[in-house]
Design a protein around this motif. Structure first.
Motif, PDB file in Angstrom:
ATOM      1  N   ALA A 149      31.060 139.755 125.775  1.00 21.54           N
ATOM      2  CA  ALA A 149      31.145 138.293 125.784  1.00 21.54           C
ATOM      3  C   ALA A 149      29.926 137.660 125.121  1.00 21.54           C
ATOM      4  O   ALA A 149      30.030 136.624 124.460  1.00 21.54           O
ATOM      5  CB  ALA A 149      31.273 137.797 127.228  1.00 21.54           C
ATOM      6  N   ALA A 150      28.781 138.294 125.297  1.00 24.50           N
ATOM      7  CA  ALA A 150      27.521 137.659 124.867  1.00 24.50           C
ATOM      8  C   ALA A 150      27.048 138.106 123.486  1.00 24.50           C
ATOM      9  O   ALA A 150      26.152 137.482 122.918  1.00 24.50           O
ATOM     10  CB  ALA A 150      26.440 137.967 125.901  1.00 24.50           C
ATOM     11  N   MET A 151      27.630 139.179 122.936  1.00 23.39           N
ATOM     12  CA  MET A 151      27.059 139.738 121.696  1.00 23.39           C
ATOM     13  C   MET A 151      27.152 138.736 120.545  1.00 23.39           C
ATOM     14  O   MET A 151      28.044 137.894 120.482  1.00 23.39           O
ATOM     15  CB  MET A 151      27.791 141.043 121.331  1.00 23.39           C
ATOM     16  N   LYS A 152      26.183 138.859 119.642  1.00 25.07           N
ATOM     17  CA  LYS A 152      26.126 137.969 118.484  1.00 25.07           C
ATOM     18  C   LYS A 152      27.029 138.565 117.406  1.00 25.07           C
ATOM     19  O   LYS A 152      26.877 139.737 117.037  1.00 25.07           O
ATOM     20  CB  LYS A 152      24.684 137.931 117.997  1.00 25.07           C
ATOM     21  N   THR A 153      27.971 137.787 116.941  1.00 24.53           N
ATOM     22  CA  THR A 153      28.896 138.309 115.935  1.00 24.53           C
ATOM     23  C   THR A 153      28.631 137.641 114.585  1.00 24.53           C
ATOM     24  O   THR A 153      28.295 136.456 114.527  1.00 24.53           O
ATOM     25  CB  THR A 153      30.368 138.040 116.328  1.00 24.53           C
ATOM     26  N   GLY A 154      28.797 138.411 113.520  1.00 21.56           N
ATOM     27  CA  GLY A 154      28.624 137.851 112.166  1.00 21.56           C
ATOM     28  C   GLY A 154      29.716 136.849 111.856  1.00 21.56           C
ATOM     29  O   GLY A 154      29.482 135.808 111.238  1.00 21.56           O
ATOM     30  N   ALA A 155      30.939 137.140 112.303  1.00 20.92           N
ATOM     31  CA  ALA A 155      32.073 136.226 112.072  1.00 20.92           C
ATOM     32  C   ALA A 155      32.057 135.133 113.143  1.00 20.92           C
ATOM     33  O   ALA A 155      32.016 135.454 114.340  1.00 20.92           O
ATOM     34  CB  ALA A 155      33.380 137.004 112.140  1.00 20.92           C
ATOM     35  N   PRO A 156      32.102 133.855 112.754  1.00 26.62           N
ATOM     36  CA  PRO A 156      32.108 132.793 113.762  1.00 26.62           C
ATOM     37  C   PRO A 156      33.414 132.773 114.554  1.00 26.62           C
ATOM     38  O   PRO A 156      33.472 132.213 115.653  1.00 26.62           O
ATOM     39  CB  PRO A 156      31.974 131.512 112.923  1.00 26.62           C
ATOM     40  N   ASP A 157      34.458 133.399 113.996  1.00 31.93           N
ATOM     41  CA  ASP A 157      35.784 133.372 114.630  1.00 31.93           C
ATOM     42  C   ASP A 157      36.215 134.762 115.096  1.00 31.93           C
ATOM     43  O   ASP A 157      37.405 135.085 115.143  1.00 31.93           O
ATOM     44  CB  ASP A 157      36.820 132.797 113.658  1.00 31.93           C
ATOM     45  N   PHE A 158      35.232 135.578 115.456  1.00 31.81           N
ATOM     46  CA  PHE A 158      35.528 136.917 115.995  1.00 31.81           C
ATOM     47  C   PHE A 158      36.339 136.803 117.286  1.00 31.81           C
ATOM     48  O   PHE A 158      36.100 135.928 118.107  1.00 31.81           O
ATOM     49  CB  PHE A 158      34.202 137.644 116.276  1.00 31.81           C
ATOM     50  N   ARG A 159      37.307 137.721 117.467  1.00 34.83           N
ATOM     51  CA  ARG A 159      38.129 137.705 118.683  1.00 34.83           C
ATOM     52  C   ARG A 159      38.233 139.083 119.332  1.00 34.83           C
ATOM     53  O   ARG A 159      38.408 140.092 118.643  1.00 34.83           O
ATOM     54  CB  ARG A 159      39.568 137.252 118.374  1.00 34.83           C
ATOM     55  N   LEU A 160      38.182 139.074 120.654  1.00 34.72           N
ATOM     56  CA  LEU A 160      38.523 140.267 121.436  1.00 34.72           C
ATOM     57  C   LEU A 160      40.013 140.206 121.718  1.00 34.72           C
ATOM     58  O   LEU A 160      40.485 139.207 122.291  1.00 34.72           O
ATOM     59  CB  LEU A 160      37.764 140.267 122.765  1.00 34.72           C
TER      60      LEU A 160
END
Ligand code: PLP
Length: 431
Positions: A204-215
Protein backbone atom coordinates in the motif's frame (compact mmCIF):
# COMPACT_ATOMS: atom_id res chain seq x y z
CA UNK A 1 14.66 -42.57 4.41
CA UNK A 2 17.94 -41.21 3.19
CA UNK A 3 18.46 -38.20 0.98
CA UNK A 4 18.63 -39.21 -2.65
CA UNK A 5 21.58 -36.91 -3.16
CA UNK A 6 23.56 -38.72 -0.47
CA UNK A 7 23.19 -42.17 -2.02
CA UNK A 8 26.14 -43.86 -3.69
CA UNK A 9 25.72 -44.89 -7.33
CA UNK A 10 25.00 -48.50 -6.37
CA UNK A 11 22.55 -47.54 -3.60
CA UNK A 12 20.83 -45.18 -6.01
CA UNK A 13 20.47 -47.98 -8.58
CA UNK A 14 18.92 -50.23 -5.94
CA UNK A 15 16.55 -47.50 -4.83
CA UNK A 16 15.60 -46.81 -8.43
CA UNK A 17 14.72 -50.44 -9.04
CA UNK A 18 12.57 -50.45 -5.92
CA UNK A 19 10.69 -47.23 -6.81
CA UNK A 20 10.36 -48.29 -10.46
CA UNK A 21 8.68 -51.48 -9.25
CA UNK A 22 6.24 -49.44 -7.16
CA UNK A 23 5.55 -47.22 -10.15
CA UNK A 24 4.97 -50.20 -12.45
CA UNK A 25 2.59 -51.72 -9.92
CA UNK A 26 0.70 -48.46 -9.68
CA UNK A 27 0.52 -48.13 -13.46
CA UNK A 28 -0.70 -51.71 -13.78
CA UNK A 29 -3.82 -50.79 -11.81
CA UNK A 30 -4.98 -48.93 -14.94
CA UNK A 31 -6.58 -46.10 -12.94
CA UNK A 32 -8.01 -42.98 -14.49
CA UNK A 33 -7.72 -40.09 -12.05
CA UNK A 34 -7.75 -36.33 -12.47
CA UNK A 35 -6.07 -33.86 -10.13
CA UNK A 36 -6.07 -30.89 -12.51
CA UNK A 37 -9.24 -29.04 -11.73
CA UNK A 38 -9.58 -26.41 -9.05
CA UNK A 39 -13.33 -26.80 -8.96
CA UNK A 40 -15.82 -27.73 -6.25
CA UNK A 41 -16.97 -31.36 -6.33
CA UNK A 42 -20.64 -32.12 -6.89
CA UNK A 43 -21.25 -32.79 -3.19
CA UNK A 44 -20.01 -29.26 -2.49
CA UNK A 45 -22.35 -27.81 -5.10
CA UNK A 46 -25.18 -29.77 -3.48
CA UNK A 47 -24.73 -27.67 -0.34
CA UNK A 48 -26.25 -24.75 -2.22
CA UNK A 49 -29.09 -26.51 -4.03
CA UNK A 50 -31.60 -24.58 -1.91
CA UNK A 51 -30.57 -21.48 -3.85
CA UNK A 52 -32.32 -22.85 -6.91
CA UNK A 53 -35.73 -22.57 -5.28
CA UNK A 54 -35.16 -18.94 -4.26
CA UNK A 55 -36.44 -16.29 -4.25
CA UNK A 56 -39.69 -18.20 -4.88
CA UNK A 57 -42.75 -17.36 -6.86
CA UNK A 58 -44.31 -14.02 -6.03
CA UNK A 59 -41.32 -12.94 -3.99
CA UNK A 60 -39.40 -10.71 -6.36
CA UNK A 61 -38.97 -7.55 -4.35
CA UNK A 62 -35.60 -6.45 -3.01
CA UNK A 63 -35.32 -4.49 0.24
CA UNK A 64 -35.42 -1.30 -1.81
CA UNK A 65 -38.76 -2.37 -3.26
CA UNK A 66 -37.33 -2.88 -6.74
CA UNK A 67 -38.53 -5.83 -8.80
CA UNK A 68 -35.39 -7.91 -9.26
CA UNK A 69 -36.71 -9.48 -12.45
CA UNK A 70 -36.43 -6.20 -14.28
CA UNK A 71 -33.59 -4.21 -15.79
CA UNK A 72 -31.55 -1.72 -13.82
CA UNK A 73 -29.43 -1.18 -10.73
CA UNK A 74 -26.03 -1.47 -12.36
CA UNK A 75 -24.18 -1.51 -9.04
CA UNK A 76 -26.16 -4.42 -7.66
CA UNK A 77 -28.66 -4.94 -4.85
CA UNK A 78 -27.85 -3.22 -1.57
CA UNK A 79 -28.39 -6.46 0.36
CA UNK A 80 -25.90 -8.38 -1.81
CA UNK A 81 -23.32 -5.61 -1.38
CA UNK A 82 -23.95 -5.41 2.36
CA UNK A 83 -23.53 -9.18 2.64
CA UNK A 84 -19.99 -9.05 1.29
CA UNK A 85 -18.95 -5.65 2.69
CA UNK A 86 -17.28 -7.05 5.85
CA UNK A 87 -15.45 -9.68 3.81
CA UNK A 88 -14.23 -7.22 1.19
CA UNK A 89 -13.34 -4.53 3.73
CA UNK A 90 -15.36 -1.94 1.83
CA UNK A 91 -18.49 0.05 2.49
CA UNK A 92 -21.48 -1.20 0.45
CA UNK A 93 -21.41 2.00 -1.64
CA UNK A 94 -17.87 1.12 -2.75
CA UNK A 95 -18.84 -2.35 -3.97
CA UNK A 96 -20.15 -3.44 -7.36
CA UNK A 97 -21.81 -6.82 -7.91
CA UNK A 98 -21.02 -7.77 -11.48
CA UNK A 99 -22.13 -11.00 -13.08
CA UNK A 100 -20.97 -14.38 -11.84
CA UNK A 101 -17.25 -14.36 -12.60
CA UNK A 102 -14.62 -12.31 -10.82
CA UNK A 103 -12.16 -13.33 -13.52
CA UNK A 104 -14.38 -11.59 -16.07
CA UNK A 105 -14.36 -8.47 -13.88
CA UNK A 106 -10.57 -8.57 -13.68
CA UNK A 107 -10.32 -9.01 -17.43
CA UNK A 108 -12.69 -6.15 -18.19
CA UNK A 109 -11.05 -3.85 -15.62
CA UNK A 110 -7.65 -4.45 -17.16
CA UNK A 111 -8.92 -3.97 -20.70
CA UNK A 112 -10.61 -0.70 -19.67
CA UNK A 113 -7.33 0.55 -18.21
CA UNK A 114 -5.54 -0.37 -21.44
CA UNK A 115 -8.11 1.28 -23.67
CA UNK A 116 -9.17 4.27 -21.58
CA UNK A 117 -6.79 4.55 -18.63
CA UNK A 118 -7.79 4.31 -14.97
CA UNK A 119 -8.48 7.25 -12.65
CA UNK A 120 -5.23 9.20 -12.39
CA UNK A 121 -3.82 7.84 -15.66
CA UNK A 122 -1.99 10.39 -17.78
CA UNK A 123 -3.20 8.41 -20.83
CA UNK A 124 -4.61 4.95 -21.61
CA UNK A 125 -2.14 2.25 -20.59
CA UNK A 126 -2.24 0.85 -24.10
CA UNK A 127 -0.74 4.09 -25.47
CA UNK A 128 2.47 3.48 -23.54
CA UNK A 129 5.35 1.80 -25.30
CA UNK A 130 5.23 -1.07 -22.88
CA UNK A 131 2.95 -2.20 -20.05
CA UNK A 132 4.48 -4.42 -17.38
CA UNK A 133 2.81 -6.45 -14.62
CA UNK A 134 4.46 -8.04 -11.63
CA UNK A 135 3.41 -11.65 -11.24
CA UNK A 136 4.10 -13.33 -7.91
CA UNK A 137 4.92 -16.89 -8.95
CA UNK A 138 3.94 -19.64 -8.77
CA UNK A 139 0.56 -18.06 -9.41
CA UNK A 140 -2.77 -18.38 -11.20
CA UNK A 141 -2.43 -19.26 -14.87
CA UNK A 142 -5.56 -17.37 -15.92
CA UNK A 143 -4.15 -14.08 -14.59
CA UNK A 144 -1.07 -14.65 -16.68
CA UNK A 145 -3.16 -15.58 -19.72
CA UNK A 146 -4.93 -12.20 -19.60
CA UNK A 147 -1.57 -10.41 -19.67
CA UNK A 148 -0.33 -12.64 -22.46
CA UNK A 149 -3.47 -11.96 -24.49
CA UNK A 150 -2.93 -8.19 -24.40
CA UNK A 151 0.85 -8.10 -24.83
CA UNK A 152 1.60 -7.14 -21.22
CA UNK A 153 5.12 -8.09 -20.20
CA UNK A 154 5.14 -10.18 -17.03
CA UNK A 155 7.88 -10.19 -14.44
CA UNK A 156 7.71 -13.15 -12.05
CA UNK A 157 8.40 -12.28 -8.42
CA UNK A 158 9.37 -14.89 -5.85
CA UNK A 159 6.90 -15.73 -3.09
CA UNK A 160 8.26 -15.95 0.44
CA UNK A 161 5.56 -17.84 2.37
CA UNK A 162 3.98 -14.59 3.54
CA UNK A 163 3.56 -12.85 0.20
CA UNK A 164 5.86 -11.64 -2.56
CA UNK A 165 9.48 -10.65 -1.98
CA UNK A 166 8.78 -7.04 -1.11
CA UNK A 167 12.34 -5.77 -1.54
CA UNK A 168 12.15 -6.98 -5.14
CA UNK A 169 8.64 -5.56 -5.64
CA UNK A 170 9.66 -2.15 -4.31
CA UNK A 171 12.67 -2.13 -6.62
CA UNK A 172 10.63 -3.14 -9.68
CA UNK A 173 7.69 -0.74 -9.20
CA UNK A 174 10.05 2.23 -9.45
CA UNK A 175 9.86 1.64 -13.22
CA UNK A 176 6.94 3.72 -14.62
CA UNK A 177 6.19 0.94 -17.14
CA UNK A 178 5.06 -1.28 -14.23
CA UNK A 179 1.33 -0.56 -14.13
CA UNK A 180 0.02 -3.42 -12.13
CA UNK A 181 0.53 -6.49 -10.03
CA UNK A 182 -1.50 -9.65 -9.57
CA UNK A 183 -2.08 -10.61 -5.94
CA UNK A 184 -3.96 -13.59 -4.53
CA UNK A 185 -3.44 -12.44 -0.98
CA UNK A 186 -5.12 -15.19 0.99
CA UNK A 187 -4.65 -18.95 0.62
CA UNK A 188 -2.89 -18.08 -2.61
CA UNK A 189 -3.29 -20.17 -5.74
CA UNK A 190 -1.29 -22.42 -5.63
CA UNK A 191 1.04 -21.85 -2.65
CA UNK A 192 -1.69 -21.36 -0.04
CA UNK A 193 0.16 -18.53 1.61
CA UNK A 194 -1.39 -15.49 3.23
CA UNK A 195 0.13 -12.05 2.74
CA UNK A 196 1.40 -10.80 6.09
CA UNK A 197 0.24 -7.49 7.54
CA UNK A 198 3.70 -6.11 6.78
CA UNK A 199 3.45 -7.22 3.13
CA UNK A 200 0.07 -5.53 2.77
CA UNK A 201 1.38 -2.38 4.44
CA UNK A 202 4.38 -2.22 2.11
CA UNK A 203 2.27 -2.86 -1.00
CA UNK A 204 0.00 0.00 0.00
CA UNK A 205 2.79 2.41 0.90
CA UNK A 206 5.46 1.66 -1.73
CA UNK A 207 6.51 4.42 -4.09
CA UNK A 208 5.57 3.55 -7.64
CA UNK A 209 7.01 5.04 -10.84
CA UNK A 210 3.58 4.90 -12.50
CA UNK A 211 1.12 7.39 -10.95
CA UNK A 212 -1.72 5.02 -11.92
CA UNK A 213 -0.22 1.75 -10.67
CA UNK A 214 -2.84 -0.79 -9.53
CA UNK A 215 -2.89 -3.87 -7.34
CA UNK A 216 -5.24 -6.47 -8.84
CA UNK A 217 -6.22 -7.90 -5.46
CA UNK A 218 -7.90 -11.21 -6.25
CA UNK A 219 -9.25 -12.37 -2.93
CA UNK A 220 -10.72 -15.51 -4.47
CA UNK A 221 -10.22 -17.61 -1.32
CA UNK A 222 -11.23 -15.06 1.32
CA UNK A 223 -13.41 -17.43 3.39
CA UNK A 224 -12.13 -20.75 2.12
CA UNK A 225 -10.54 -22.18 5.26
CA UNK A 226 -9.28 -25.75 5.55
CA UNK A 227 -8.82 -25.67 9.32
CA UNK A 228 -10.93 -24.34 12.20
CA UNK A 229 -8.62 -21.29 12.27
CA UNK A 230 -10.35 -18.67 10.19
CA UNK A 231 -7.30 -16.68 9.21
CA UNK A 232 -7.74 -12.99 8.53
CA UNK A 233 -6.03 -10.65 6.09
CA UNK A 234 -5.04 -7.02 6.47
CA UNK A 235 -7.51 -4.63 4.87
CA UNK A 236 -5.79 -3.49 1.69
CA UNK A 237 -8.28 -0.69 0.87
CA UNK A 238 -7.81 0.86 4.31
CA UNK A 239 -4.03 0.42 4.07
CA UNK A 240 -3.95 2.17 0.67
CA UNK A 241 -6.19 4.98 1.86
CA UNK A 242 -4.04 5.38 4.98
CA UNK A 243 -0.89 5.52 2.87
CA UNK A 244 -2.28 8.27 0.67
CA UNK A 245 -2.87 5.97 -2.33
CA UNK A 246 -6.65 5.44 -2.06
CA UNK A 247 -7.06 4.34 -5.70
CA UNK A 248 -4.27 1.76 -5.70
CA UNK A 249 -6.21 -1.45 -5.09
CA UNK A 250 -8.88 -3.10 -7.22
CA UNK A 251 -10.36 -5.81 -4.99
CA UNK A 252 -12.12 -8.84 -6.49
CA UNK A 253 -13.94 -11.81 -5.00
CA UNK A 254 -16.79 -14.14 -5.85
CA UNK A 255 -19.04 -16.82 -4.45
CA UNK A 256 -17.90 -19.30 -7.11
CA UNK A 257 -16.47 -21.63 -4.46
CA UNK A 258 -19.00 -20.68 -1.80
CA UNK A 259 -22.24 -21.40 -3.65
CA UNK A 260 -22.31 -22.41 -7.32
CA UNK A 261 -19.11 -22.11 -9.35
CA UNK A 262 -20.94 -21.34 -12.56
CA UNK A 263 -23.78 -19.31 -11.10
CA UNK A 264 -22.49 -17.28 -8.17
CA UNK A 265 -21.92 -13.57 -7.62
CA UNK A 266 -18.75 -11.64 -8.45
CA UNK A 267 -17.67 -8.50 -6.62
CA UNK A 268 -15.49 -5.49 -7.31
CA UNK A 269 -14.58 -3.19 -4.40
CA UNK A 270 -12.41 -0.12 -4.45
CA UNK A 271 -12.19 3.63 -3.84
CA UNK A 272 -15.12 5.89 -4.77
CA UNK A 273 -13.20 7.13 -7.86
CA UNK A 274 -12.45 3.61 -9.07
CA UNK A 275 -16.02 2.44 -8.46
CA UNK A 276 -17.39 5.39 -10.43
CA UNK A 277 -14.98 4.61 -13.27
CA UNK A 278 -15.95 0.92 -13.32
CA UNK A 279 -19.67 1.67 -13.25
CA UNK A 280 -19.33 4.16 -16.13
CA UNK A 281 -17.66 1.47 -18.16
CA UNK A 282 -20.02 -1.34 -17.17
CA UNK A 283 -22.93 0.89 -18.09
CA UNK A 284 -21.78 0.71 -21.69
CA UNK A 285 -22.01 -3.08 -21.74
CA UNK A 286 -25.02 -3.93 -19.60
CA UNK A 287 -28.20 -2.43 -18.17
CA UNK A 288 -27.67 -4.44 -15.02
CA UNK A 289 -26.45 -7.79 -13.72
CA UNK A 290 -28.60 -10.71 -12.62
CA UNK A 291 -30.45 -9.32 -9.60
CA UNK A 292 -32.56 -12.44 -9.18
CA UNK A 293 -29.35 -14.27 -8.38
CA UNK A 294 -28.24 -11.46 -6.08
CA UNK A 295 -31.51 -11.63 -4.14
CA UNK A 296 -31.41 -15.38 -3.78
CA UNK A 297 -27.79 -15.24 -2.58
CA UNK A 298 -28.70 -12.59 0.00
CA UNK A 299 -31.62 -14.73 1.21
CA UNK A 300 -29.65 -17.98 1.19
CA UNK A 301 -26.41 -16.79 2.78
CA UNK A 302 -28.02 -14.10 5.00
CA UNK A 303 -24.87 -12.74 6.66
CA UNK A 304 -21.24 -13.46 7.41
CA UNK A 305 -22.23 -16.10 9.98
CA UNK A 306 -24.29 -17.80 7.25
CA UNK A 307 -21.32 -17.76 4.88
CA UNK A 308 -19.03 -19.16 7.58
CA UNK A 309 -21.45 -21.96 8.42
CA UNK A 310 -21.64 -22.94 4.76
CA UNK A 311 -17.84 -22.79 4.42
CA UNK A 312 -17.54 -25.11 7.44
CA UNK A 313 -19.59 -27.65 5.52
CA UNK A 314 -17.29 -27.27 2.50
CA UNK A 315 -14.32 -27.75 4.79
CA UNK A 316 -15.75 -30.99 6.18
CA UNK A 317 -15.94 -32.34 2.63
CA UNK A 318 -12.59 -31.21 1.27
CA UNK A 319 -10.14 -31.01 4.20
CA UNK A 320 -9.79 -34.83 4.31
CA UNK A 321 -8.78 -34.78 0.64
CA UNK A 322 -5.96 -32.34 1.35
CA UNK A 323 -4.90 -34.45 4.34
CA UNK A 324 -4.81 -37.54 2.11
CA UNK A 325 -2.43 -35.85 -0.33
CA UNK A 326 -0.13 -34.64 2.40
CA UNK A 327 -0.18 -38.02 4.10
CA UNK A 328 0.92 -39.76 0.88
CA UNK A 329 3.67 -37.20 0.30
CA UNK A 330 4.93 -37.59 3.85
CA UNK A 331 5.02 -41.36 3.61
CA UNK A 332 6.83 -41.51 0.28
CA UNK A 333 8.87 -38.34 0.18
CA UNK A 334 9.78 -37.17 3.69
CA UNK A 335 13.52 -37.25 4.21
CA UNK A 336 14.29 -37.97 0.54
CA UNK A 337 14.95 -34.38 -0.53
CA UNK A 338 12.87 -35.12 -3.65
CA UNK A 339 10.24 -32.46 -3.00
CA UNK A 340 8.81 -29.75 -0.77
CA UNK A 341 5.09 -29.24 -0.55
CA UNK A 342 2.70 -26.75 0.98
CA UNK A 343 0.34 -27.67 3.80
CA UNK A 344 -2.33 -25.07 3.07
CA UNK A 345 -4.76 -23.89 5.71
CA UNK A 346 -7.17 -22.75 3.04
CA UNK A 347 -7.81 -22.45 -0.68
CA UNK A 348 -7.96 -25.13 -3.32
CA UNK A 349 -4.42 -26.25 -4.04
CA UNK A 350 -1.28 -27.91 -2.81
CA UNK A 351 1.89 -26.55 -4.36
CA UNK A 352 4.77 -28.97 -4.79
CA UNK A 353 8.35 -28.11 -5.62
CA UNK A 354 9.78 -31.33 -7.03
CA UNK A 355 13.49 -31.78 -7.71
CA UNK A 356 14.70 -29.08 -10.11
CA UNK A 357 14.29 -30.08 -13.75
CA UNK A 358 11.75 -32.83 -13.04
CA UNK A 359 8.25 -31.28 -13.07
CA UNK A 360 7.60 -32.08 -16.74
CA UNK A 361 8.84 -35.61 -16.20
CA UNK A 362 6.56 -36.06 -13.17
CA UNK A 363 3.53 -34.97 -15.20
CA UNK A 364 4.54 -37.38 -17.96
CA UNK A 365 5.06 -40.29 -15.56
CA UNK A 366 1.74 -39.54 -13.87
CA UNK A 367 -0.06 -39.40 -17.21
CA UNK A 368 1.36 -42.77 -18.22
CA UNK A 369 0.11 -44.13 -14.91
CA UNK A 370 -3.38 -42.72 -15.44
CA UNK A 371 -3.23 -39.58 -13.26
CA UNK A 372 -3.83 -36.25 -14.99
CA UNK A 373 -1.92 -33.35 -13.43
CA UNK A 374 -1.92 -29.65 -14.33
CA UNK A 375 0.76 -29.15 -17.03
CA UNK A 376 4.19 -28.35 -15.60
CA UNK A 377 4.96 -24.65 -15.97
CA UNK A 378 1.29 -23.58 -15.84
CA UNK A 379 1.89 -21.71 -12.58
CA UNK A 380 4.44 -19.35 -14.17
CA UNK A 381 4.00 -16.53 -16.71
CA UNK A 382 4.02 -17.87 -20.29
CA UNK A 383 4.05 -21.39 -18.88
CA UNK A 384 7.78 -21.14 -18.20
CA UNK A 385 8.91 -22.42 -14.83
CA UNK A 386 12.58 -21.40 -14.82
CA UNK A 387 13.49 -24.41 -12.69
CA UNK A 388 10.91 -26.85 -14.08
CA UNK A 389 9.96 -27.90 -10.60
CA UNK A 390 6.54 -26.57 -9.55
CA UNK A 391 3.44 -28.76 -9.62
CA UNK A 392 -0.08 -27.72 -8.69
CA UNK A 393 -2.22 -30.41 -7.09
CA UNK A 394 -5.97 -29.86 -7.09
CA UNK A 395 -7.61 -32.47 -4.87
CA UNK A 396 -11.19 -31.19 -4.54
CA UNK A 397 -13.01 -32.82 -7.48
CA UNK A 398 -12.22 -36.55 -7.15
CA UNK A 399 -13.75 -38.55 -4.31
CA UNK A 400 -11.63 -39.24 -1.22
CA UNK A 401 -10.70 -42.79 -2.26
CA UNK A 402 -9.60 -41.51 -5.65
CA UNK A 403 -7.57 -38.70 -4.09
CA UNK A 404 -5.83 -41.26 -1.89
CA UNK A 405 -4.98 -43.45 -4.87
CA UNK A 406 -3.89 -40.53 -7.07
CA UNK A 407 -1.66 -38.95 -4.42
CA UNK A 408 0.01 -42.27 -3.81
CA UNK A 409 0.79 -42.44 -7.53
CA UNK A 410 1.93 -38.82 -7.77
CA UNK A 411 4.28 -39.22 -4.80
CA UNK A 412 5.86 -42.26 -6.45
CA UNK A 413 6.24 -40.32 -9.74
CA UNK A 414 7.93 -37.41 -7.93
CA UNK A 415 10.33 -39.80 -6.24
CA UNK A 416 11.09 -41.74 -9.41
CA UNK A 417 11.73 -38.53 -11.39
CA UNK A 418 14.11 -37.27 -8.69
CA UNK A 419 16.02 -40.56 -8.68
CA UNK A 420 16.22 -40.57 -12.49
CA UNK A 421 17.53 -36.99 -12.47
CA UNK A 422 20.14 -37.83 -9.83
CA UNK A 423 21.18 -40.88 -11.86
CA UNK A 424 21.68 -38.71 -14.94
CA UNK A 425 23.67 -36.23 -12.87
CA UNK A 426 25.96 -38.92 -11.47
CA UNK A 427 26.43 -40.46 -14.91
CA UNK A 428 27.40 -37.02 -16.24
CA UNK A 429 30.00 -36.62 -13.50
CA UNK A 430 31.43 -40.07 -14.12
CA UNK A 431 31.73 -39.51 -17.88
N1 PLP B 1 -9.03 -16.21 -8.99
C1 PLP B 1 -8.33 -17.28 -8.57
C2 PLP B 1 -7.07 -17.08 -7.82
C3 PLP B 1 -8.81 -18.56 -8.84
O1 PLP B 1 -8.10 -19.61 -8.43
C4 PLP B 1 -10.01 -18.72 -9.56
C5 PLP B 1 -10.52 -20.06 -9.90
O2 PLP B 1 -9.88 -21.04 -9.74
C6 PLP B 1 -10.70 -17.58 -9.97
C7 PLP B 1 -10.19 -16.33 -9.67
C8 PLP B 1 -11.98 -17.66 -10.74
O3 PLP B 1 -12.92 -16.89 -10.10
P1 PLP B 1 -14.40 -16.70 -10.68
O4 PLP B 1 -15.07 -18.01 -10.65
O5 PLP B 1 -15.00 -15.71 -9.76
O6 PLP B 1 -14.26 -16.15 -12.08
Amino acid sequence: MSLIDDLSASDLAARRAEVQAKYDAFRAKGLKLDMTRGKPASDQLDLSNALLALPGEGDFKAASGEDVRNYGNLQGLAEARALFAPILGAAPENIVVGGNSSLALMHDTLVDALVKGAPGSPRPWGKDEEVVFLCPSPGYDRHFAICEEYGIRMIPVRLTGHGPDMDEVERLVADPAVKGMWCVPKYSNPTGEIYSDETVRRLAAMKTGAPDFRLFWDNAYCVHHLTPARHGLADVLAACAGAGAPDRAFVFASTSKITLAGAGLAFFASSPANVKWRLASMGRSTIGSDKVNQLRHARFLRDVAGIEALMDRHRALIAPKFEAVIDAFERHLSGTGAARWSAPEGGYFISVDAAPGTAKRVVELAKEAGVALTPAGATYPLGRDPQDRNLRIAPTVPGLAEVRAASEGVAICILLAAIEARGTQLAGKAA
